[in-house]
Design a protein around this motif. Structure first.
Motif, PDB file in Angstrom:
ATOM      1  N   ASP A 138      29.073 -96.502   3.821  1.00 23.57           N
ATOM      2  CA  ASP A 138      29.612 -95.182   4.144  1.00 23.57           C
ATOM      3  C   ASP A 138      29.029 -94.613   5.438  1.00 23.57           C
ATOM      4  N   LEU A 139      28.017 -95.270   6.016  1.00 28.77           N
ATOM      5  CA  LEU A 139      27.445 -94.800   7.281  1.00 28.77           C
ATOM      6  C   LEU A 139      28.482 -94.809   8.400  1.00 28.77           C
ATOM      7  N   PHE A 140      29.427 -95.726   8.326  1.00 29.96           N
ATOM      8  CA  PHE A 140      30.387 -95.884   9.414  1.00 29.96           C
ATOM      9  C   PHE A 140      31.466 -94.801   9.405  1.00 29.96           C
ATOM     10  N   THR A 141      31.424 -93.949   8.396  1.00 31.10           N
ATOM     11  CA  THR A 141      32.347 -92.809   8.364  1.00 31.10           C
ATOM     12  C   THR A 141      31.607 -91.484   8.515  1.00 31.10           C
ATOM     13  N   THR A 142      30.272 -91.531   8.545  1.00 33.21           N
ATOM     14  CA  THR A 142      29.460 -90.313   8.703  1.00 33.21           C
ATOM     15  C   THR A 142      28.417 -90.555   9.793  1.00 33.21           C
ATOM     16  N   PRO A 143      28.755 -90.241  11.043  1.00 29.13           N
ATOM     17  CA  PRO A 143      27.868 -90.539  12.172  1.00 29.13           C
ATOM     18  C   PRO A 143      26.484 -89.901  12.061  1.00 29.13           C
ATOM     19  N   ASP A 144      26.402 -88.655  11.563  1.00 27.72           N
ATOM     20  CA  ASP A 144      25.089 -88.004  11.470  1.00 27.72           C
ATOM     21  C   ASP A 144      24.185 -88.727  10.477  1.00 27.72           C
ATOM     22  N   LYS A 145      24.759 -89.152   9.363  1.00 25.91           N
ATOM     23  CA  LYS A 145      23.992 -89.915   8.374  1.00 25.91           C
ATOM     24  C   LYS A 145      23.573 -91.268   8.946  1.00 25.91           C
ATOM     25  N   ALA A 146      24.464 -91.850   9.722  1.00 28.20           N
ATOM     26  CA  ALA A 146      24.150 -93.136  10.353  1.00 28.20           C
ATOM     27  C   ALA A 146      23.017 -92.983  11.357  1.00 28.20           C
ATOM     28  N   GLN A 147      23.026 -91.849  12.084  1.00 28.90           N
ATOM     29  CA  GLN A 147      21.955 -91.591  13.049  1.00 28.90           C
ATOM     30  C   GLN A 147      20.606 -91.475  12.351  1.00 28.90           C
ATOM     31  N   THR A 148      20.590 -90.782  11.217  1.00 28.03           N
ATOM     32  CA  THR A 148      19.354 -90.633  10.446  1.00 28.03           C
ATOM     33  C   THR A 148      18.865 -91.987   9.938  1.00 28.03           C
ATOM     34  N   TRP A 149      19.807 -92.794   9.497  1.00 29.68           N
ATOM     35  CA  TRP A 149      19.428 -94.113   8.978  1.00 29.68           C
ATOM     36  C   TRP A 149      18.814 -94.965  10.083  1.00 29.68           C
ATOM     37  N   LEU A 150      19.392 -94.944  11.271  1.00 24.92           N
ATOM     38  CA  LEU A 150      18.840 -95.737  12.381  1.00 24.92           C
ATOM     39  C   LEU A 150      17.429 -95.281  12.738  1.00 24.92           C
ATOM     40  N   LYS A 151      17.216 -93.969  12.745  1.00 25.27           N
ATOM     41  CA  LYS A 151      15.889 -93.451  13.084  1.00 25.27           C
ATOM     42  C   LYS A 151      14.828 -93.885  12.076  1.00 25.27           C
ATOM     43  N   SER A 152      15.245 -94.118  10.840  1.00 26.99           N
ATOM     44  CA  SER A 152      14.286 -94.507   9.802  1.00 26.99           C
ATOM     45  C   SER A 152      13.912 -95.983   9.856  1.00 26.99           C
ATOM     46  N   ARG A 153      14.562 -96.748  10.706  1.00 30.91           N
ATOM     47  CA  ARG A 153      14.268 -98.186  10.808  1.00 30.91           C
ATOM     48  C   ARG A 153      13.101 -98.411  11.767  1.00 30.91           C
ATOM     49  N   SER A 154      11.933 -97.908  11.419  1.00 32.13           N
ATOM     50  CA  SER A 154      10.774 -97.986  12.327  1.00 32.13           C
ATOM     51  C   SER A 154      10.331 -99.428  12.572  1.00 32.13           C
ATOM     52  N   GLY A 155      10.338-100.257  11.543  1.00 26.84           N
ATOM     53  CA  GLY A 155       9.919-101.649  11.706  1.00 26.84           C
ATOM     54  C   GLY A 155      10.851-102.423  12.615  1.00 26.84           C
ATOM     55  N   THR A 156      12.150-102.197  12.456  1.00 29.89           N
ATOM     56  CA  THR A 156      13.129-102.895  13.288  1.00 29.89           C
ATOM     57  C   THR A 156      13.105-102.387  14.716  1.00 29.89           C
ATOM     58  N   LYS A 157      12.873-101.079  14.894  1.00 28.09           N
ATOM     59  CA  LYS A 157      12.827-100.507  16.244  1.00 28.09           C
ATOM     60  C   LYS A 157      11.707-101.107  17.079  1.00 28.09           C
ATOM     61  N   SER A 158      10.595-101.461  16.428  1.00 32.39           N
ATOM     62  CA  SER A 158       9.479-102.041  17.171  1.00 32.39           C
ATOM     63  C   SER A 158       9.817-103.418  17.732  1.00 32.39           C
ATOM     64  N   ILE A 159      10.812-104.080  17.147  1.00 33.29           N
ATOM     65  CA  ILE A 159      11.223-105.412  17.621  1.00 33.29           C
ATOM     66  C   ILE A 159      12.212-105.294  18.769  1.00 33.29           C
ATOM     67  N   PHE A 160      13.126-104.325  18.656  1.00 29.58           N
ATOM     68  CA  PHE A 160      14.205-104.182  19.637  1.00 29.58           C
ATOM     69  C   PHE A 160      13.916-103.003  20.556  1.00 29.58           C
ATOM     70  N   GLY A 161      13.287-103.301  21.687  1.00 27.37           N
ATOM     71  CA  GLY A 161      12.926-102.254  22.631  1.00 27.37           C
ATOM     72  C   GLY A 161      14.124-101.584  23.278  1.00 27.37           C
ATOM     73  N   GLY A 162      15.259-102.274  23.319  1.00 22.30           N
ATOM     74  CA  GLY A 162      16.462-101.710  23.933  1.00 22.30           C
ATOM     75  C   GLY A 162      17.201-100.748  23.034  1.00 22.30           C
ATOM     76  N   GLY A 163      16.831-100.704  21.756  1.00 22.25           N
ATOM     77  CA  GLY A 163      17.469 -99.773  20.837  1.00 22.25           C
ATOM     78  C   GLY A 163      18.281-100.462  19.761  1.00 22.25           C
ATOM     79  N   LEU A 164      18.711 -99.668  18.786  1.00 22.99           N
ATOM     80  CA  LEU A 164      19.574-100.118  17.695  1.00 22.99           C
ATOM     81  C   LEU A 164      20.909 -99.394  17.813  1.00 22.99           C
ATOM     82  N   PHE A 165      21.996-100.087  17.442  1.00 25.16           N
ATOM     83  CA  PHE A 165      23.339 -99.537  17.610  1.00 25.16           C
ATOM     84  C   PHE A 165      24.181 -99.835  16.372  1.00 25.16           C
ATOM     85  N   LEU A 166      25.087 -98.933  16.072  1.00 22.83           N
ATOM     86  CA  LEU A 166      26.125 -99.168  15.073  1.00 22.83           C
ATOM     87  C   LEU A 166      27.476 -99.002  15.757  1.00 22.83           C
TER      88      LEU A 166
END
Length: 204
Positions: free
Chosen positions: A106-134
């Motif tokens: 359901d993240l793909f129909t609610t952008p604000d919720k998707a944004q929150t979910w991406l921000k919570s991926r702290s472990g994955t963010k440390s691997i991808f310095g260029g950022g995470l995208f949906l």
């Protein structure tokens, strides 16, 4: 009359001895010395040519051996770096695949919720310095982290990573390309996210 003949004979004999016998004896040593000099010069030139040719051959041999050694060392170093980079890319892609498995559809129909979910991926963010995208199934940018202004809804359906992922329906790693953020070379790793019915919900 007899006295003149003896004297004349004696004079002719002396002339014959002086011009014939003694002349040949004085020319013989000169001829031998000339041959000796020529022989020494010829041998010296021959030795110089042989030594010069040997020196050139040795130089070319060691030059080729040195070049081959340097090439082998460079190939080994590049191969080692390539294997190390390949291992890092594989490890990072596995981390992204693992993260995609936990993406709520359901993240793909609610952008604000998707944004929150991406921000919570702290472990994955440390691997991808260029950022995470949906991305949406159509290839538009739904959300990104870090978030940049004016990029939501931007069309990236022309990118190789999107086309490859849509075509295969599998995770993909793109070829290097200039980043849309800063123009620097980068690569994109993608994982398609499917709904329970097998329909494509989006791409991480």
């Amino acid at each position: 009359s007899c006295s003149w003949r003896v004297s004349s004979f004696s004079s002719d004999f002396n002339n014959w001895v002086g011009e014939g016998t003694w002349g040949s004896h004085t020319q013989a040593p000169m001829t031998f010395k000339t041959i000796q000099r020529r022989l020494v010069v010829s041998i010296s030139l021959f030795l110089l040519l042989v030594m010069g040719g040997a020196a050139i051959a040795i130089y070319l041999y060691f030059k080729q051996q040195t070049s081959s050694l340097v090439q082998a060392q460079q190939f080994a170093m590049v191969s080692s770096l390539a294997h190390g980079l390949d291992d890092k890319l594989t490890s990072a892609h596995r981390a992204l695949i693992s993260a995609a498995a936990s993406v709520p559809t359901d993240l793909f129909t609610t952008p604000d919720k998707a944004q929150t979910w991406l921000k919570s991926r702290s472990g994955t963010k440390s691997i991808f310095g260029g950022g995470l995208f949906l991305f949406t199934p159509e290839g538009t940018l739904l959300v990104e982290n870090p978030q940049l202004p004016g990029r939501r809804g931007r069309d990236f359906s022309y990118r190789e990573y999107y086309l490859k992922t849509i075509a295969s329906g599998k995770p993909a790693i793109s070829n290097p390309y200039p980043s849309s953020k800063n123009g620097r070379p980068c690569i994109m790793m993608t994982v398609p996210v499917f709904a329970a019915n097998g329909q494509l919900s989006g791409i991480l």
